[in-house]
Design a protein around this motif. Structure first.
Motif, short mmCIF file in Angstrom:
data_model
loop_
_atom_site.label_atom_id
_atom_site.label_comp_id
_atom_site.label_asym_id
_atom_site.label_seq_id
_atom_site.Cartn_x
_atom_site.Cartn_y
_atom_site.Cartn_z
N ARG A 128 -19.31 -0.86 -10.58
CA ARG A 128 -18.75 -1.06 -11.31
C ARG A 128 -20.03 -2.38 -12.54
O ARG A 128 -19.25 -3.50 -13.21
N TYR A 129 -20.78 -1.07 -13.00
CA TYR A 129 -21.35 -1.75 -14.15
C TYR A 129 -20.76 -2.50 -14.93
O TYR A 129 -19.92 -2.06 -15.87
N PHE A 130 -21.33 -3.85 -15.85
CA PHE A 130 -20.49 -3.88 -17.65
C PHE A 130 -21.62 -5.12 -17.82
O PHE A 130 -22.02 -5.28 -16.91
N ALA B 298 -16.79 -12.94 -7.17
CA ALA B 298 -17.97 -12.13 -6.15
C ALA B 298 -18.27 -13.11 -5.46
O ALA B 298 -18.38 -12.76 -4.43
N ARG B 299 -19.10 -14.46 -5.66
CA ARG B 299 -20.03 -15.04 -5.34
C ARG B 299 -19.14 -16.34 -3.98
O ARG B 299 -19.88 -16.88 -3.07
N ASP C 118 -19.23 2.51 -5.90
CA ASP C 118 -18.66 2.43 -6.79
C ASP C 118 -19.48 0.64 -7.97
O ASP C 118 -18.78 -0.81 -7.10
N GLN D 286 -24.81 -14.06 -6.13
CA GLN D 286 -24.04 -13.40 -6.84
C GLN D 286 -22.55 -12.68 -5.92
O GLN D 286 -21.49 -12.76 -7.09
N GLY D 287 -23.26 -11.77 -5.56
CA GLY D 287 -22.19 -10.33 -5.37
C GLY D 287 -22.22 -9.47 -6.79
O GLY D 287 -21.96 -8.60 -7.11
N TYR D 288 -23.27 -9.44 -7.24
CA TYR D 288 -24.07 -8.90 -8.45
C TYR D 288 -25.67 -8.76 -8.55
O TYR D 288 -25.67 -9.95 -8.02
N LEU E 114 -12.33 -1.98 -14.67
CA LEU E 114 -14.42 -1.90 -14.28
C LEU E 114 -14.85 -0.70 -13.26
O LEU E 114 -15.75 -0.03 -13.35
N ASN F 82 -22.63 -4.64 -9.50
CA ASN F 82 -21.19 -5.02 -8.54
C ASN F 82 -21.71 -4.85 -7.39
O ASN F 82 -21.00 -3.42 -7.16
N LEU G 230 -27.10 -11.16 -1.51
CA LEU G 230 -27.17 -10.94 -2.43
C LEU G 230 -26.06 -12.11 -3.38
O LEU G 230 -24.40 -11.85 -3.48
N ARG H 103 -24.13 -6.34 -14.85
CA ARG H 103 -24.36 -6.34 -13.75
C ARG H 103 -23.61 -5.73 -12.82
O ARG H 103 -22.37 -4.39 -13.29
N PHE I 144 -21.20 -6.28 -2.75
CA PHE I 144 -20.95 -7.33 -1.61
C PHE I 144 -22.01 -7.08 -0.66
O PHE I 144 -22.39 -5.79 -0.29
N TYR J 206 -13.24 2.32 -16.64
CA TYR J 206 -13.92 2.00 -17.44
C TYR J 206 -14.22 2.03 -18.94
O TYR J 206 -13.77 1.05 -19.69
#
Lengths: 492, 491
Positions: free
Chosen positions: A288-290, B328-329, A286, A106-108, B371, A98, A104, A96, A100, B376
């Motif tokens: 914040r990939y995970f 976040a959605r 940033d 999903q927010g990601y 994160l 992330n 988008l 993901r 906003f 991370y």
């Protein structure tokens, strides 16, 4: 670790006030995967449609919705990887990304970060002056497209169209192996050709199916890599060239003034032809990939890859090599022909059982000129391969001359019809009856006794007689017969 | 006619099939009980009277013609985390104000397909984040149990499935659905004298359940007996092509696993669960459970789960990380609450500031932090490594034993406001989070009372997809414990 794979070539250097500079370019091309449905939902990917018509609960990120991978998109990505002669990773991971933004949901964005589906590969370019250039592919990964924010539809408000939200993209990242705007343009053109051959992306830049982020830096020739700027979302090959030219000059000017390049993201404005700063490195997101916990790692076996490999079409490089070999074409001609798979197929249909060099001259000469004029691909310019073939056959069997054939082609384009019928209806059949030709020649000699006398001194004047004879025959006299009989009659 | 709300699920099923009463009758009895008592307990946030009666009537028609599914006519309560078509689904958060989905979660659809009747939606901690049901936008849920000996102070039912626990314990539904990310079924079940099972990750579909932490969330039932949980889980669990983390395995007949026979069963006792300063009554209860199973013919073995102490800290990195992204959605753009502003970023900030409660904000902040670039590796990546080690601990333990026996919670129910330190609150899940981190099934079974007369539970942890052994062992514990205590009705 970035490796410099190229030997600096002075032809690519840009001269500045303090000396020569060399461009270093890498591209991230976003190509929309050709598929009926989106990467993680069953919604349609078709272009156009009413806003928010092609939006599922998943695409709109309703609470509790989960993505399910579209197997066909995975096949398409693997197919593309194979077409780029790249390493296929049988295990890859969706992450993901992330941030906003109203389009988008999903927010990601679901993308692939650490473990992409395709690893290193190569794209081969034939540059007119430098010859072969190999551009390395760093990786290819799959990701979702975002929706579209529209700011000028409702006064005082922004609205969002989610039709594109979740559409599958491939991001194809090149190594920084490109050294000029021309190479960058050739690279995107070639990449687009490969994708079209594979049927994995339609390459339609107007509809946004293909767009590029262009990383540009300059350095002293062969020196350390400079600081790069990324020009986002350039959506035509011409603009890619313009953006690079502008950006190179901008960076050179800064460096020559003793300044430093700020690593930043820039936007190209096609109207003014300049790039403008969008955000600096400090302002960079940033993300914040995970790893996306909704999706298991994507795993498949070698048999899956082998099956796709077995269904791969002949690719442009192989087709070009075969055409050179099979038809005796020049690398240049073969290269032109393979740019569009339809053009190559058209040529091969015309060349079937005919002289290939004649065929290529007609396809890439008169027909290509016409196609260019009407702005259509050669194969789609109104003349079928069968028609063009028949026309060539009429030349080959002596029915018409090459010159008359050009007129017949014009008639075919303007009025339609089969070439043999046109030749018959318009009385364009070549005169091969030596008696008739002899009569015309005698007539011309009789009318121009002084010239006939001079011709022995000035053999070049024979051409004038040929012209006269052809004119009197209405262009229908067989040129070989005219030459032979004239030579005999004039005593040459 | 005796009070129909006294019956457990198995009894209701028999009564309906035997035509001792109708679904409409028992549904009305429950609706009446809810209307009378819910104000005191605040377990339901929406009661679907009309829908319940219509579903009951439809069930009665089927039952009359000898048809009907496994849960035909049985009135259930549904945690607000499950999407229910056209019905309040807000994860008990302000940010989902007015949200009524156009879709039905797979788990609830499975229940309706088997004939169950929906009484309404149950209160819970906001976005399932909490261990006391004090974080709901709709207010605290009250535990029907109270301390004996004059102290009549209200107590929390545990969380996050607090409404499910309170409603089932107070007989405001036959059984309820819950979800469990770190203990949210088992801990409230233990604090209210109920049975609650969190099945193996992937056994129930997550499709249509508002996500908290995707790699940990799992649905399960809260019921008054072990058999009732087996019946419920049989209906809730299913393969689901819409959830790729859901397994494509047939659902066994869990009720058939209740043989009452644990002879030769190897029961592991993990030494790391013996905490410093653990209350005597928990220690005693645990020993009691060991003795019961040994007497029933099980073999007791000491085992070690060496990474247990890292489970809770690692959980409080992984779960908030996923939550920060999952939540976040909720941005005010498409549904739920929007606090308008001309600037989109300001709209986000106002909407999310007003829409989320303090505990949700805390976890979104923690998750965003762990994160972030530069943190991370130190937090998220390390927590994932710990998770792998925890899984390995269990795998190694299960080479020697069939099931593990532990306490369910470190204490009995407490009073609202009693625990204000978030970390202290998080410690409520000390025995349960490891199970989520490893993706294993765990069941809480009521086993005794503390000195104040409050229920305490034991937990059984099983091998992946071996819920049958859990039910079988839980059934034996249940019988041995003979837990018949009931909260004195004050509501």
């Amino acid at each position: 670790m970035i490796v410099d794979t190229r030997t600096p070539n002075p032809k690519n250097f840009i001269s500045g006030a303090t000396g020569d500079w060399e461009l270093v370019i890498g591209l991230e091309v976003h190509a929309q995967i050709t598929s009926k449905s989106k990467l993680f939902s069953a919604s349609s990917t078709s272009f156009g449609g009413e806003p928010n018509d092609h939006v599922s609960l998943v695409d709109a990120a309703m609470p509790g919705m989960l993505p399910v991978i579209n197997k066909y998109c995975v096949e398409q990505a693997v197919r593309t990887g194979l077409g780029l002669k790249a390493k296929i990773n049988k295990r890859s991971v969706f992450d993901r990304k992330n941030y906003f933004y109203p389009d988008l949901p999903q927010g990601y964005q679901i993308s692939q970060f650490k473990d992409p589906i395709v690893g290193e590969g190569t794209v081969h370019l034939d540059m007119p002056e430098d010859g072969a250039v190999e551009v390395g592919i760093e990786r290819l990964h799959m990701e979702q497209d975002a929706g579209k924010s529209i700011h000028d539809l409702v006064p005082g408000k922004s609205v969002v169209d989610l039709n594109r939200s979740g559409v599958a993209l491939m991001e194809i990242v090149s190594k920084p192996d490109i050294r000029s705007a021309d190479e960058a343009k050739a690279y995107v053109t070639k990449l687009r050709t490969i994708l079209r051959y594979l049927g994995t992306c339609d390459g339609n830049m107007e509809e946004g199916s293909l767009r590029a982020d262009v990383n540009v830096s300059v350095r002293e020739p062969g020196g350390e890599f400079g600081t790069r700027c990324e020009i986002k979302n350039v959506n035509s090959i011409r603009f890619i060239g313009q953006a690079i030219d502008y950006e190179a000059r901008r960076q050179i000017d800064i460096l020559e003034d003793g300044g430093e390049i700020d690593q930043e993201t820039r936007l190209f404005d096609p109207k003014s032809g300049v790039t403008r700063s969008m955000r600096s490195k400090e302002e960079a997101h940033d993300y914040r990939y995970f790893p996306d916990p909704d999706l298991l790692p994507l795993e498949f076996d070698q048999a899956f890859v082998d099956e796709i490999a077995a269904s791969l079409p002949e690719l442009p490089d192989e087709k070009q090599a075969r055409m050179i070999e099979q038809y005796g074409l020049s690398a240049y001609d073969a290269g032109l022909l393979v740019d569009e798979p339809e053009t190559a197929a058209f040529f091969e249909a015309v060349a079937e059982g005919r002289d290939a060099k004649v065929a290529v001259n007609w396809v890439m000469g008169d027909l290509a000129a016409h196609a260019n004029q009407v702005g259509k691909p050669v194969a789609d310019a109104g003349i079928s391969a069968g028609q063009l073939g028949s026309l060539i056959d009429l030349i080959a069997d002596g029915t018409i001359s090459g010159k008359i054939a050009k007129d017949v082609l014009d008639i075919m384009i303007a009025e339609g019809g089969e070439p043999a019928q046109i030749v018959q209806d318009k009385g364009l059949k070549q005169v091969t009856d030596t008696g008739a030709i002899e009569a015309i020649i005698d007539e011309v000699i009789a009318e121009n006794p002084d010239k006939a006398a001079q011709v022995k001194e000035k053999p070049k004047m024979a051409g004038w007689f040929v012209g006269q004879v052809m004119q009197k025959s209405g262009g229908k006299a067989n040129p070989q017969a005219v030459n032979a009989i004239l030579a005999q009659k004039l005593g040459l | 006619m005796s009070d129909l709300t006294e019956l457990n699920l198995a009894q209701v099923r028999e009564g309906l099939r035997g035509k001792d009463f109708t679904s409409r009758e028992i549904t009305d009895a429950y609706l009446e009980a809810i209307d009378t008592s819910n104000a005191a307990l605040n377990a339901y946030i929406t009661v679907t009277h009309d829908k319940a009666r219509a579903m009951a009537d439809a069930s009665d028609a089927k039952l009359a013609s000898g048809e009907g599914g496994a849960l035909e006519g049985v009135p259930l309560g549904i945690k607000d985390l499950f999407a229910t078509e056209g019905v309040h689904t807000q994860a008990c958060s302000h940010i989902l104000d007015g949200f009524e989905p156009t879709y039905e979660s797979t788990v609830t659809q499975n229940l309706w397909d088997d004939g169950a009747v929906m009484l309404g939606k149950l209160n819970m901690d906001e976005f399932a984040m909490g261990s006391s049901n004090e974080t709901s936008y709709y207010g605290n849920v009250v535990n029907p149990w109270r301390r004996s000996g004059g102290d009549n102070a209200p107590l929390v039912p545990g969380g996050s499935s607090g409404g499910s626990a309170s409603a089932t314990a107070a007989h405001l539904c036959v059984a309820a659905t819950g979800t469990d990310t770190g203990g949210s079924i088992r801990q409230p079940a233990a604090l209210t004298g109920l049975v609650g099972i969190k099945p193996t990750y992937g056994r129930c579909s997550r499709w249509g359940i508002v996500a908290f932490a995707s790699s940990l969330d799992q649905a399960g039932p809260l019921t008054r007996t072990v058999r009732d949980s087996a019946i419920m889980l049989n209906s809730m669990a299913s393969p689901d092509p819409k959830d790729t983390t859901c397994v494509d395995m047939p659902v066994p007949d869990y009720e058939a696993a209740l043989t009452g026979d644990v002879r030769g069963l190897k029961v592991g006792i993990p030494k790391e669960y013996r905490l410093d300063g653990m209350p005597d009554e928990i220690e005693t209860l645990w020993q009691q459970g060991i003795d019961w199973l040994r007497s029933a013919g099980a073999e007791i073995k000491d085992v070690s789960l060496p990474h247990t102490k890292y489970a809770l800290p690692a959980y409080y990195i992984v779960a908030p990380a996923e939550a920060s992204s999952n939540l976040a959605r909720y941005d005010g753009v498409r549904y739920g609450l929007r606090v308008p502003d001309d600037d989109v970023v300001a709209m986000y900030e106002k909407t999310r500031s007003e829409g989320f409660g303090p505990e949700v904000k805390r976890r979104v902040l923690i998750g965003t932090y762990v994160l972030s670039a530069g943190y991370y590796d130190a937090y998220y990546l390390r927590a994932q490594k710990v998770r792998t080690l925890i899984k390995r601990d269990f795998e190694q333990a299960f080479e020697d034993v069939d099931v593990l026996l532990t306490p369910a919670t470190p204490s009995a129910a407490f009073a609202p406001g009693e625990i204000t330190d978030p970390v202290h609150m998080y410690l409520n899940d000390i025995f349960t989070v490891t199970v989520n981190m490893a993706g294993l099934p765990g069941i809480a079974v009521p086993a005794g009372l503390d000195p104040k007369g409050l229920p305490l539970g034991l937990q059984l942890i099983g091998k992946a997809f071996d819920e049958e052994t859990l039910f079988r062992t839980a059934g034996v514990l249940e019988e041995a414990a003979d837990f018949t205590a009931r909260p004195e009705k004050w509501w």
